[in-house]
Design an enzyme around this catalytic site. Structure first.
Site, PDB file in Angstrom:
ATOM      1  CE  LYS A  13      -2.228  -0.917   3.859  1.00 61.90           C
ATOM      2  NZ  LYS A  13      -1.558  -2.186   4.272  1.00 61.90           N
ATOM      3  NE  ARG A  88      -3.903  -1.261   9.868  1.00 60.99           N
ATOM      4  CZ  ARG A  88      -2.889  -0.650   9.287  1.00 60.99           C
ATOM      5  NH1 ARG A  88      -2.999   0.582   8.885  1.00 60.99           N
ATOM      6  NH2 ARG A  88      -1.750  -1.284   9.090  1.00 60.99           N
ATOM      7  NE  ARG A 123       7.000  -3.109   5.676  1.00 61.75           N
ATOM      8  CZ  ARG A 123       5.718  -2.769   5.819  1.00 61.75           C
ATOM      9  NH1 ARG A 123       5.012  -2.412   4.764  1.00 61.75           N
ATOM     10  NH2 ARG A 123       5.156  -2.839   6.990  1.00 61.75           N
ATOM     11  NE  ARG A 156       6.275  -0.335   9.968  1.00 60.52           N
ATOM     12  CZ  ARG A 156       5.088  -0.311   9.366  1.00 60.52           C
ATOM     13  NH1 ARG A 156       4.959   0.259   8.183  1.00 60.52           N
ATOM     14  NH2 ARG A 156       4.044  -0.871   9.933  1.00 60.52           N
ATOM     15  NE  ARG A 167       2.151  -4.702  11.263  1.00 56.86           N
ATOM     16  CZ  ARG A 167       3.047  -4.355  10.353  1.00 56.86           C
ATOM     17  NH1 ARG A 167       4.239  -4.894  10.341  1.00 56.86           N
ATOM     18  NH2 ARG A 167       2.728  -3.480   9.437  1.00 56.86           N
TER      19      ARG A 167
END
Ligand code: AMP
Length: 209
Positions: A13, A88, A123, A156, A167
């Site tokens: 996203k 969300r 990531r 992160r 998550r």
């Protein structure tokens, strides 16, 4: 054009929001980036949100609704915006409707859980501006340095493998119901591609329809 990017954590996203906002000249609004900046600055909201974000849980709806109300009132949202990571929950989507926010299209980037888990290890994000990178699929020109602002790239905290699983669970339980919510309203476009370029092309095609 008021758009929502929907999809699991790591679906892409943030990456797509950055590409599309440049093409359409509308701002990309990431509630995750707004919260991370508040945590870094140590604001009251940031202090409250830290434990949620670190554990991979959702920040309470009322906090998010407050953030988005303020952000959407800014001048740069007059010609449209891309919401990345908000709503969300169904309660957040209903709050947008109650605020009178008209959504033109919801782009649902679908990626299987096993691919998400594979991707998350690579990531990286910019610690200064929040831009997204991936060591294999979207490397920065200079390793460890953000192409956009020169900030340093970091992993992160919530991208650690155990937190990623939490998550994903949160996504399936609390966010995935939004697929049906927006399908019912005739706003949903399902985007299904394996590459960054293919995903952008599919999104741009969906926006023409
Ligand atoms: P993201 O950068 O979109 O992956 O968001 C990172 C984290 O910020 C999430 O795991 C949540 O803890 C929090 N967060 C971001 N957006 C929302 C939202 N719309 N509702 C609740 N929590 C959010």
């Amino acid at each position: 054009m008021n758009l929502i990017l929907l999809g699991a954590p790591g679906a892409g996203k943030g990456t797509q929001a950055e590409i599309i906002c440049d093409k359409l000249r509308i701002p990309a609004i990431s509630t995750g980036n707004i919260i991370r900046a508040a945590v870094k600055e140590g604001t009251e909201m940031g202090v409250k949100a830290k434990s949620y974000i670190d554990s991979g849980a959702l920040v309470p709806d009322q906090v998010i609704i407050g953030i988005i109300k303020e952000r959407l009132a800014a001048d740069d949202c007059k010609n449209g915006f891309i919401l990345d990571g908000m709503p969300r929950t169904v309660a957040q989507a209903e709050a947008l409707e109650e605020m009178g926010v008209q959504i033109d299209k919801v782009l649902d980037i679908e990626v299987a859980d096993d691919k998400i888990i594979q991707r998350m290890g690579g990531r990286r994000v910019c610690s200064a501006c929040g831009a997204s990178y991936h060591v294999d699929f979207k490397p920065s020109a200079k390793p460890g340095v953000c192409d956009r602002c020169g900030g340093s790239l970091i992993v992160r905290k919530d991208d650690e493998p155990a937190t990623v699983l939490d998550r994903l669970k949160v996504y399936h339980e609390q966010t995935e119901p939004l697929v049906g919510f927006y399908r019912q309203r005739g706003k949903l476009a399902v985007i299904d591609s394996d590459t960054i370029e293919g995903t952008t092309a599919a999104i741009l095609k969906a926006l023409e329809a």
